[in-house]
Design an enzyme around this catalytic site. Sequence first.
Site, PDB file in Angstrom:
ATOM      1  N   GLY A  14       0.799  -1.235   0.000  1.00  0.00           N
ATOM      2  CA  GLY A  14       0.000   0.000   0.000  1.00  0.00           C
ATOM      3  C   GLY A  14       0.825   1.274   0.000  1.00  0.00           C
ATOM      4  N   GLY A  56       1.457  24.016   2.653  1.00  0.00           N
ATOM      5  CA  GLY A  56       0.897  23.224   1.549  1.00  0.00           C
ATOM      6  C   GLY A  56      -0.112  22.226   2.090  1.00  0.00           C
ATOM      7  N   ILE A  60       0.079  18.959   3.198  1.00  0.00           N
ATOM      8  CA  ILE A  60       0.334  18.223   4.439  1.00  0.00           C
ATOM      9  C   ILE A  60       0.231  19.154   5.641  1.00  0.00           C
ATOM     10  CG2 ILE A  60       2.137  17.032   5.776  1.00  0.00           C
ATOM     11  CD1 ILE A  60       3.014  15.643   3.228  1.00  0.00           C
ATOM     12  N   GLU A  74      -3.481  20.056   6.306  1.00  0.00           N
ATOM     13  CA  GLU A  74      -4.302  18.915   6.765  1.00  0.00           C
ATOM     14  C   GLU A  74      -3.903  18.503   8.185  1.00  0.00           C
ATOM     15  OE1 GLU A  74      -5.583  16.674   2.581  1.00  0.00           O
ATOM     16  OE2 GLU A  74      -4.226  15.633   3.932  1.00  0.00           O
ATOM     17  N   VAL A 128      12.417  30.012   7.595  1.00  0.00           N
ATOM     18  CA  VAL A 128      13.007  29.532   8.843  1.00  0.00           C
ATOM     19  C   VAL A 128      14.511  29.434   8.603  1.00  0.00           C
ATOM     20  CG1 VAL A 128      13.103  27.590  10.460  1.00  0.00           C
ATOM     21  CG2 VAL A 128      10.921  28.238   9.410  1.00  0.00           C
ATOM     22  N   ALA A 176      -1.931   9.981  -5.135  1.00  0.00           N
ATOM     23  CA  ALA A 176      -2.148   8.535  -5.239  1.00  0.00           C
ATOM     24  C   ALA A 176      -2.913   8.172  -6.513  1.00  0.00           C
ATOM     25  CB  ALA A 176      -2.915   8.057  -4.007  1.00  0.00           C
ATOM     26  N   HIS A 232     -32.331  17.532  -5.969  1.00  0.00           N
ATOM     27  CA  HIS A 232     -32.608  18.582  -4.997  1.00  0.00           C
ATOM     28  C   HIS A 232     -33.118  17.945  -3.713  1.00  0.00           C
ATOM     29  CE1 HIS A 232     -33.884  22.377  -3.313  1.00  0.00           C
ATOM     30  NE2 HIS A 232     -35.038  21.816  -3.002  1.00  0.00           N
TER      31      HIS A 232
HETATM   32  P1  FAD Z   1       4.540   5.232  -2.607  1.00  0.00           P
HETATM   33  O1  FAD Z   1       3.165   5.183  -2.112  1.00  0.00           O
HETATM   34  O2  FAD Z   1       5.514   6.101  -1.917  1.00  0.00           O
HETATM   35  O3  FAD Z   1       5.046   3.727  -2.572  1.00  0.00           O
HETATM   36  C1  FAD Z   1       6.358   3.380  -2.851  1.00  0.00           C
HETATM   37  C2  FAD Z   1       6.686   2.096  -2.106  1.00  0.00           C
HETATM   38  O4  FAD Z   1       7.926   1.609  -2.584  1.00  0.00           O
HETATM   39  C3  FAD Z   1       6.870   2.268  -0.609  1.00  0.00           C
HETATM   40  O5  FAD Z   1       6.010   1.413   0.094  1.00  0.00           O
HETATM   41  C4  FAD Z   1       8.328   1.923  -0.348  1.00  0.00           C
HETATM   42  O6  FAD Z   1       8.519   1.205   0.870  1.00  0.00           O
HETATM   43  C5  FAD Z   1       8.623   1.024  -1.522  1.00  0.00           C
HETATM   44  N1  FAD Z   1      10.034   0.995  -1.911  1.00  0.00           N
HETATM   45  C6  FAD Z   1      10.843   2.056  -2.185  1.00  0.00           C
HETATM   46  N2  FAD Z   1      12.049   1.619  -2.594  1.00  0.00           N
HETATM   47  C7  FAD Z   1      11.995   0.263  -2.556  1.00  0.00           C
HETATM   48  C8  FAD Z   1      12.923  -0.748  -2.874  1.00  0.00           C
HETATM   49  N3  FAD Z   1      14.146  -0.462  -3.338  1.00  0.00           N
HETATM   50  N4  FAD Z   1      12.539  -2.037  -2.703  1.00  0.00           N
HETATM   51  C9  FAD Z   1      11.307  -2.348  -2.254  1.00  0.00           C
HETATM   52  N5  FAD Z   1      10.375  -1.425  -1.947  1.00  0.00           N
HETATM   53  C10 FAD Z   1      10.726  -0.141  -2.110  1.00  0.00           C
HETATM   54  N6  FAD Z   1      -2.260  11.582  -2.182  1.00  0.00           N
HETATM   55  C11 FAD Z   1      -3.558  11.655  -2.525  1.00  0.00           C
HETATM   56  O7  FAD Z   1      -3.891  11.470  -3.704  1.00  0.00           O
HETATM   57  N7  FAD Z   1      -4.521  11.919  -1.606  1.00  0.00           N
HETATM   58  C12 FAD Z   1      -4.228  12.125  -0.309  1.00  0.00           C
HETATM   59  O8  FAD Z   1      -5.123  12.358   0.501  1.00  0.00           O
HETATM   60  C13 FAD Z   1      -2.874  12.063   0.092  1.00  0.00           C
HETATM   61  N8  FAD Z   1      -2.532  12.260   1.367  1.00  0.00           N
HETATM   62  C14 FAD Z   1      -1.222  12.148   1.737  1.00  0.00           C
HETATM   63  C15 FAD Z   1      -0.896  12.388   3.072  1.00  0.00           C
HETATM   64  C16 FAD Z   1       0.417  12.309   3.476  1.00  0.00           C
HETATM   65  C17 FAD Z   1       0.762  12.541   4.928  1.00  0.00           C
HETATM   66  C18 FAD Z   1       1.434  11.970   2.532  1.00  0.00           C
HETATM   67  C19 FAD Z   1       2.868  11.851   2.968  1.00  0.00           C
HETATM   68  C20 FAD Z   1       1.112  11.764   1.203  1.00  0.00           C
HETATM   69  C21 FAD Z   1      -0.215  11.853   0.801  1.00  0.00           C
HETATM   70  N9  FAD Z   1      -0.594  11.673  -0.532  1.00  0.00           N
HETATM   71  C22 FAD Z   1      -1.907  11.779  -0.895  1.00  0.00           C
HETATM   72  C23 FAD Z   1       0.395  11.363  -1.578  1.00  0.00           C
HETATM   73  C24 FAD Z   1       0.392   9.839  -1.879  1.00  0.00           C
HETATM   74  O9  FAD Z   1       0.665   9.140  -0.700  1.00  0.00           O
HETATM   75  C25 FAD Z   1       1.410   9.526  -2.952  1.00  0.00           C
HETATM   76  O10 FAD Z   1       1.204  10.327  -4.085  1.00  0.00           O
HETATM   77  C26 FAD Z   1       1.334   8.068  -3.354  1.00  0.00           C
HETATM   78  O11 FAD Z   1       1.518   7.212  -2.262  1.00  0.00           O
HETATM   79  C27 FAD Z   1       2.373   7.752  -4.429  1.00  0.00           C
HETATM   80  O12 FAD Z   1       2.293   6.415  -4.789  1.00  0.00           O
HETATM   81  P2  FAD Z   1       3.571   5.625  -5.337  1.00  0.00           P
HETATM   82  O13 FAD Z   1       3.098   4.248  -5.597  1.00  0.00           O
HETATM   83  O14 FAD Z   1       4.190   6.382  -6.435  1.00  0.00           O
HETATM   84  O15 FAD Z   1       4.623   5.626  -4.153  1.00  0.00           O
HETATM   85  P1  NAD Z   2       3.393  20.984  -0.842  1.00  0.00           P
HETATM   86  O1  NAD Z   2       4.176  21.138  -2.072  1.00  0.00           O
HETATM   87  O2  NAD Z   2       1.943  20.780  -0.918  1.00  0.00           O
HETATM   88  O3  NAD Z   2       3.596  22.256   0.105  1.00  0.00           O
HETATM   89  C1  NAD Z   2       4.854  22.653   0.533  1.00  0.00           C
HETATM   90  C2  NAD Z   2       4.752  24.115   0.973  1.00  0.00           C
HETATM   91  O4  NAD Z   2       5.936  24.435   1.634  1.00  0.00           O
HETATM   92  C3  NAD Z   2       4.583  25.080  -0.193  1.00  0.00           C
HETATM   93  O5  NAD Z   2       3.538  25.976   0.102  1.00  0.00           O
HETATM   94  C4  NAD Z   2       5.945  25.771  -0.279  1.00  0.00           C
HETATM   95  O6  NAD Z   2       5.856  27.093  -0.741  1.00  0.00           O
HETATM   96  C5  NAD Z   2       6.370  25.719   1.179  1.00  0.00           C
HETATM   97  N1  NAD Z   2       7.812  25.763   1.411  1.00  0.00           N
HETATM   98  C6  NAD Z   2       8.795  25.171   0.693  1.00  0.00           C
HETATM   99  N2  NAD Z   2       9.993  25.416   1.249  1.00  0.00           N
HETATM  100  C7  NAD Z   2       9.759  26.167   2.361  1.00  0.00           C
HETATM  101  C8  NAD Z   2      10.586  26.715   3.371  1.00  0.00           C
HETATM  102  N3  NAD Z   2      11.896  26.529   3.355  1.00  0.00           N
HETATM  103  N4  NAD Z   2       9.993  27.432   4.359  1.00  0.00           N
HETATM  104  C9  NAD Z   2       8.651  27.610   4.384  1.00  0.00           C
HETATM  105  N5  NAD Z   2       7.826  27.111   3.453  1.00  0.00           N
HETATM  106  C10 NAD Z   2       8.367  26.380   2.460  1.00  0.00           C
HETATM  107  O7  NAD Z   2       4.121  19.788  -0.045  1.00  0.00           O
HETATM  108  P2  NAD Z   2       3.646  18.955   1.207  1.00  0.00           P
HETATM  109  O8  NAD Z   2       2.559  19.639   1.927  1.00  0.00           O
HETATM  110  O9  NAD Z   2       4.901  18.595   1.924  1.00  0.00           O
HETATM  111  O10 NAD Z   2       3.070  17.658   0.515  1.00  0.00           O
HETATM  112  C11 NAD Z   2       3.910  16.848  -0.315  1.00  0.00           C
HETATM  113  C12 NAD Z   2       3.127  16.166  -1.379  1.00  0.00           C
HETATM  114  O11 NAD Z   2       2.246  15.201  -0.829  1.00  0.00           O
HETATM  115  C13 NAD Z   2       2.310  17.131  -2.183  1.00  0.00           C
HETATM  116  O12 NAD Z   2       2.854  17.151  -3.482  1.00  0.00           O
HETATM  117  C14 NAD Z   2       0.936  16.588  -2.212  1.00  0.00           C
HETATM  118  O13 NAD Z   2       0.496  16.413  -3.519  1.00  0.00           O
HETATM  119  C15 NAD Z   2       1.013  15.239  -1.511  1.00  0.00           C
HETATM  120  N6  NAD Z   2      -0.098  15.191  -0.550  1.00  0.00           N
HETATM  121  C16 NAD Z   2      -1.365  15.221  -1.045  1.00  0.00           C
HETATM  122  C17 NAD Z   2      -2.432  15.251  -0.173  1.00  0.00           C
HETATM  123  C18 NAD Z   2      -3.816  15.304  -0.731  1.00  0.00           C
HETATM  124  O14 NAD Z   2      -3.986  15.024  -1.908  1.00  0.00           O
HETATM  125  N7  NAD Z   2      -4.817  15.654   0.052  1.00  0.00           N
HETATM  126  C19 NAD Z   2      -2.227  15.278   1.191  1.00  0.00           C
HETATM  127  C20 NAD Z   2      -0.925  15.267   1.653  1.00  0.00           C
HETATM  128  C21 NAD Z   2       0.141  15.224   0.767  1.00  0.00           C
END
Ligand code: FAD
Ligand code: NAD
Length: 464
Positions: free
Chosen positions: A41, A180, A182, A185, A235, A319, A443
Amino acid sequence: MSESTYDLLVIGGGPGGYVCAIRAAQLGLKVACVEKRDGLGGTCLNIGCIPSKALLQASEKYEEAQHQLADFGVKTGKVSLDLKTMMAHKDSTVEANVKGVEFLFKKNKIDWLKGEGRIVGVGEVSVGDKVYKAKNIVIATGSTHTDLPGITVDEQQVVSSTGALELPKVPKQLVVIGGGVIGLELGSVWQRLGAEVTVVEFLDRLVPTSDGELSKAFLRILKKQGMKFKLKTKVTGAKVAKSGVTLTVEPAAGGAAEEIKADVVLVSIGRRAYTDNLGLDKVGVEVSERGLVKTDAQFRTNVAGIYAIGDVITGPMLAHKAEEEGVALAEQLAGKVGHVNYETVPSIVYTWPELASVGRTEEELKAAGLAYKIGKFNFSANGRARAMLATEGFVKILADANSDRILGAHIIGPEAGNLLHEVVVAMEFGGSAEDLARSFHGHPTLNEVVKEAALAVDKRAIHA
Ligand code: FAD
Ligand code: NAD
């Protein structure tokens, strides 16, 4: 050393990798997926989308019970927080999803190769002391958090999103670096649970990729909720002591520094592609300056038989983007035509209210010199939103001035993420604002706000 041959070997079991593996298996390919985490996952299910949404949902209930139920005539006793149970809800949600993917692998006869995968040659991946052969290799290794120079993430006092999903107690003062997705949220989660939250953002606006008008509205609404902001601020240092963290911040354009104190600091300044220990240099797979694996439109790297999808390549780190790429690639590898329409990738921030967008922003249309029309409608004029006591926000639809084709939609308001999808589908079909405006909308639903915004493109909203 033992050997096994696969049609497809996917490295990484996240939404990109596991979906690619399942689709390829459905199409008759012999598939394995290497994943080093204990569960499948990826980031999304284990430390991203799913746990964050579980906490957003739960903290929203807490907020509602404290501040909103009484307005509906529902009296409660003293509301208190049971953080342990809330975290257990998050953990069991994660576990159910992770186990679900494991079940799907078994159902589709996909081998999960547990351990770290390393590309040791073209068509060869090592996992532990075994080498597996594959006709095609897909890199789906995702992303990890970005560090801020000089500020070490210890996942206790200075946390990435991973640490912020499992704080043992509610911090008094939480400073979020990065306004941004994260930051807002997870900042919202801890603010609802009682933390004082200050967001330090380098730019002059929140969620920089969003439509400017919505970004402004979002800032105003979050301020009203009590979140504090230091925009255009950087920062420059952090001192960590047992008693807390002291951050030094300065105006981004230069000026006098000040100190802010926090119990916990969340660093959320973006994520970077993760290709550590993957052996890319050994086989000569090219990466960009930012560390993203370079691919063409068919997800091919420069090395024959090696492909890449998801967060590790260019595009929004989402995702559903990774999943669609996984499906398209699997279909291509099985001899079909796979395609991803990047014009319609939805983007949603799951705060309250939610922020949801698809397509171009007004700023992007201006920059591209495209003539457009705007239709806007407020939730405050919608019966269902009033009944829900959720009237804040609006829907904004941008359509081509000549053809009326929908170019973008931006929603801030209740259930914005769900509401957006009718526009996503309309755009996928090349639909116009008129198409949306003339479609039935039940509606009373919040969706009527989308219909009214579509009508407003032609200045004929009924309830405005
Ligand atoms: P990943 O999900 O990162 O999966 C990669 C996998 O590869 C990992 O499990 C890792 O362990 C494995 N891996 C890496 N290298 C190796 C290796 N050499 N051998 C074996 N395994 C390996 N996106 C959304 O669309 N909606 C959201 O609400 C959302 N919320 C998020 C909240 C947070 C806190 C974070 C951090 C991200 C969120 N995202 C969200 C972003 C989303 O999680 C990613 O865009 C998505 O998981 C990317 O999928 P992926 O398959 O490319 O990589
Ligand atoms: P982000 O790109 O969404 O936001 C990062 C923020 O940090 C930006 O506003 C940027 O201007 C600011 N920033 C960058 N450098 C800085 C600094 N030195 N000091 C202060 N501010 C600075 O990145 P994120 O919130 O870390 O999320 C990472 C990725 O995970 C995103 O690309 C997002 O697509 C994905 N994600 C998606 C969801 C969702 O779909 N709901 C939720 C969580 C994460």
